[in-house]
Motif scaffolding. Structure first.
Motif, short mmCIF file in Angstrom:
data_model
loop_
_atom_site.label_atom_id
_atom_site.label_comp_id
_atom_site.label_asym_id
_atom_site.label_seq_id
_atom_site.Cartn_x
_atom_site.Cartn_y
_atom_site.Cartn_z
N GLU A 90 0.84 -1.21 0.00
CA GLU A 90 0.00 0.00 0.00
C GLU A 90 0.87 1.25 0.00
OE1 GLU A 90 -3.12 0.26 3.00
OE2 GLU A 90 -2.92 2.42 3.07
N ASP A 112 -0.51 -4.64 3.21
CA ASP A 112 -0.78 -3.35 3.83
C ASP A 112 0.01 -3.40 5.14
OD1 ASP A 112 -1.67 -1.17 5.18
OD2 ASP A 112 -3.81 -1.61 4.99
N ASP A 115 -2.32 -1.41 8.74
CA ASP A 115 -3.72 -1.05 8.46
C ASP A 115 -4.33 -0.34 9.67
OD1 ASP A 115 -6.20 -1.23 6.90
OD2 ASP A 115 -6.83 -2.51 8.56
N GLY A 116 -5.18 0.65 9.35
CA GLY A 116 -5.85 1.39 10.43
C GLY A 116 -4.94 2.41 11.07
N ARG A 275 -8.74 -1.16 -0.54
CA ARG A 275 -8.00 -1.62 -1.70
C ARG A 275 -8.17 -3.13 -1.91
NH1 ARG A 275 -5.44 3.01 0.42
NH2 ARG A 275 -6.19 1.93 2.25
N GLU A 279 -6.18 -5.52 0.90
CA GLU A 279 -7.14 -5.43 2.00
C GLU A 279 -8.31 -6.39 1.72
OE1 GLU A 279 -6.32 -0.95 3.71
OE2 GLU A 279 -7.61 -1.09 1.96
MG MG Z 1 -5.31 -0.46 5.15
#
Ligand code: MG
Ligand code: AHM
Length: 340
Positions: A90, A112, A115-116, A275, A279
């Protein structure tokens, strides 16, 4: 009985012929990288890693220091083992080749790294998501095109959640298994085998603040849930939204639920926020392997042939009966020719 470790689990999978030595090494290396990311996340303000890195990724999002660090940890850990043909993330515009000084393997890794990440600075769970594909035959220097395979082609997928404990959830295409990081021993004992998502649920996860931008079938579905006992569904529904996909999906894997990030007419150029390749696809693979379902509201996520590495899609996943119901609402609206 003492639980087996991730290492033992993978060796058993190899003996049973489900994975080869390279894929075993790949998963081990990713798990080790996740352990390092977990340590960095756990240090918080003491590690000097909170806050923005002052840069933007290809999606125009501001990168956090921990986004950049997690990406570097995964790149570095995976560069030299000889198990990969290339990586994509990502946080990087284009696929990252394996340096020429190292041998190349047959797999592609997409991830990723964190994430978050909007949750990092406020001490809420974040995680890493990854997906493993085979490098197409005869391709020596994989470019973006080599990665553009439907999710059905994934040979493994997983995520780590850096929460009150660090867990690693993994599928190799034969069920979903959960490992918990033992911080003293530094290994990942197997703590749950063959996770199953209940087919029915009374819990949903969505960012409600976007409601005015949703399509009519989406609004219909949520309005029915909100109407509760006296509405068409005849029962009350609860809502949870962590704003870390890893944490929301992990809750669903543990006790059921539906996670939705729908198409949003706020920005018609974007068919969703999340994505596809790092994801939606890995999470869809995991959720299906646990007996759940994953769609875009109209089609199965795993069937989509990606057009771009950073392509976005709407995501509906979790307890099967709810995902099927809301998907049915979208398809019925399309058939009736309702305007979006
Ligand atoms: Mg993410
Ligand atoms: P990120 O990969 O940049 O962190 O973005 C993805 C995250 C998901 O983890 C989460 O489900 C979603 O974005 C939250 O979105 P919102 O800020 O609209 O609540």
């Amino acid at each position: 009985m003492k639980p087996i470790s991730l290492t033992q689990f993978l060796i058993e999978q190899q003996r049973e012929g489900r994975i080869n030595a390279d894929l075993r090494l790949l998963i081990e290396v990713v798990a080790r990288a996740c352990k390092r990311i977990s340590i960095a996340v756990g240090k918080g303000a003491l590690g000097g890693v909170l806050g923005s890195a002052g840069t933007e990724n290809v999606q125009g999002e501001t990168q956090k220091k921990l986004d950049v660090l997690s990406n570097e940890i995964l790149l570095e850990a995976n560069a030299w083992g000889g198990h990969l043909a290339a990586l994509a993330s990502e946080e990087m515009d284009d696929p990252h080749p394996i340096p020429d000084r190292y041998p190349k393997g047959e797999y592609l890794l997409v991830f990723d790294p964190l994430d978050g990440s909007s949750n990092i600075d406020v001490n809420i769970s974040v995680g890493t998501i990854f997906s493993v594909l085979r490098c197409p035959e005869g391709v020596k220097n994989p470019d973006e095109k080599a990665f553009l395979q439907p999710g059905t082609q994934q040979v493994a997928a997983g995520y780590a959640v850096y929460g009150s404990s660090t867990v690693l959830v993994l599928t190799l295409g034969d069920g979903v298994h959960q490992f918990t990081l033992d911080r003293e021993q530094g290994n990942f004992p197997l703590t749950h085998s063959r996770l199953r998502i209940p087919e029915d649920t009374s819990e949903f996860a969505i960012n409600m603040s976007n409601m005015r931008h949703w399509e009519p079938p989406m609004r219909r579905y949520i309005e029915e849930l909100l109407a509760g006992k006296t509405g068409p569904r005849g029962r009350d529904f609860n809502m949870r939204w962590v704003a870390s996909m890893v944490a929301d999906v992990h809750r669903i894997l543990t006790r059921g639920g539906i996670f939705i990030y729908p198409r949003d007419l706020k920005d018609p150029g974007k068919p969703g926020k999340l994505r596809l390749m790092y994801e939606a696809n890995p999470m869809a693979f995991i959720v299906e392997q646990a007996g759940g379902a994953a769609t875009t509201g109209r089609e199965r996520i795993l069937d989509i042939t990606p057009a771009q590495l950073h392509q976005r899609v709407p995501v509906f996943l979790g307890s099967k009966n709810e995902v099927e119901r809301v998907t049915g609402y979208h398809l019925a609206a399309d058939r009736a020719g309702e305007p979006a």
